[in-house]
Design a protein around this motif. Structure first.
Motif, PDB file in Angstrom:
ATOM      1  N   LYS A   1       0.845  -1.195   0.000  1.00  0.00           N
ATOM      2  CA  LYS A   1       0.000   0.000   0.000  1.00  0.00           C
ATOM      3  C   LYS A   1       0.878   1.242   0.000  1.00  0.00           C
ATOM      4  O   LYS A   1       1.802   1.366   0.803  1.00  0.00           O
TER       5      LYS A   1
ATOM      6  N   THR B   1       1.321   5.433   0.295  1.00  0.00           N
ATOM      7  CA  THR B   1       0.746   6.592   0.973  1.00  0.00           C
ATOM      8  C   THR B   1       0.923   7.867   0.162  1.00  0.00           C
ATOM      9  O   THR B   1       0.325   8.886   0.485  1.00  0.00           O
TER      10      THR B   1
ATOM     11  N   GLY C   1      -3.140   3.150  -0.424  1.00  0.00           N
ATOM     12  CA  GLY C   1      -3.611   2.828   0.918  1.00  0.00           C
ATOM     13  C   GLY C   1      -4.732   3.743   1.381  1.00  0.00           C
ATOM     14  O   GLY C   1      -5.066   4.733   0.726  1.00  0.00           O
TER      15      GLY C   1
ATOM     16  N   TYR D   1      -7.265  -4.889   2.508  1.00  0.00           N
ATOM     17  CA  TYR D   1      -7.752  -3.801   3.350  1.00  0.00           C
ATOM     18  C   TYR D   1      -8.489  -4.276   4.593  1.00  0.00           C
ATOM     19  O   TYR D   1      -8.423  -3.624   5.630  1.00  0.00           O
TER      20      TYR D   1
ATOM     21  N   ARG E   1      -0.020  -3.961   5.466  1.00  0.00           N
ATOM     22  CA  ARG E   1       0.722  -2.883   4.815  1.00  0.00           C
ATOM     23  C   ARG E   1       1.289  -3.390   3.494  1.00  0.00           C
ATOM     24  O   ARG E   1       1.417  -2.675   2.527  1.00  0.00           O
TER      25      ARG E   1
END
Length: 178
Positions: free
Chosen positions: A7, A9, A42, A104, A109
């Protein structure tokens, strides 16, 4: 096939030149043994990067590690097939519901499991197959990333994917050794 799914950011690593690690994101993980990478947006994106949330951000097949000795925790990586979508990527919840639930609902992560549930595996293979027609990273020929500008993530508000050089304990299947 070993696939690193993680994920993101924020945008920018990899950038349009196709170098994974240009901002030193995912640190030592870039040196792991994998055959492909899928970067997904994410839940907790940086402010201004919310448009990558829950989307396929990028795909890389056939990784090639390149030298990185200057303030990097891992090598740069370029790919024989590289596709960068960022915010234009497919929505995971709509198009890949099993992958969405797998990544999710579990609060993962990243994932590099040796065995995926069959429905997740089929979706991941479909994503990877879609990238087979893409060309190599623009910088596939380079030997090192020292001459490329690197954004200093230590000065950002937060970079949850970079781990800030902290030691971490992780459990892996025997096939996945760093």
């Amino acid at each position: 096939m070993k696939v690193l799914i993680y994920k993101r950011t924020h945008k920018g690593d990899p950038g349009p030149e196709g170098i994974f690690g240009i901002q030193d994101c995912m640190g030592k993980m870039r040196n792991w043994n994998y055959d492909a990478v899928i970067g997904i947006g994410g839940k907790a994106s940086w402010r201004g990067h919310e448009d990558i949330r829950y989307k396929i951000n990028w795909i890389g097949l056939g990784p090639k590690k390149i030298i990185s000795t200057n303030q990097h925790r891992g090598p740069g990586v370029v790919f024989t097939n590289f596709a960068l979508f960022e915010a234009a990527g497919q929505d995971i919840e709509t198009n890949f519901p099993h992958l969405f639930k797998y990544m999710y609902d579990s609060r993962k992560r990243f994932d590099m499991s040796s065995v995926l549930p069959e429905n997740v595996y089929l979706e991941v293979m479909g994503i990877l197959n879609s990238a087979e027609s893409y060309t190599p990273s623009q910088e596939y020929h380079i030997e090192n990333i020292e001459n490329h500008p690197i954004e200093d993530h230590n000065n950002t508000k937060r970079c949850t994917g970079c781990f800030r050089n902290e030691d971490m304990e992780m459990d892996f299947d025997q096939d996945y050794r760093c």
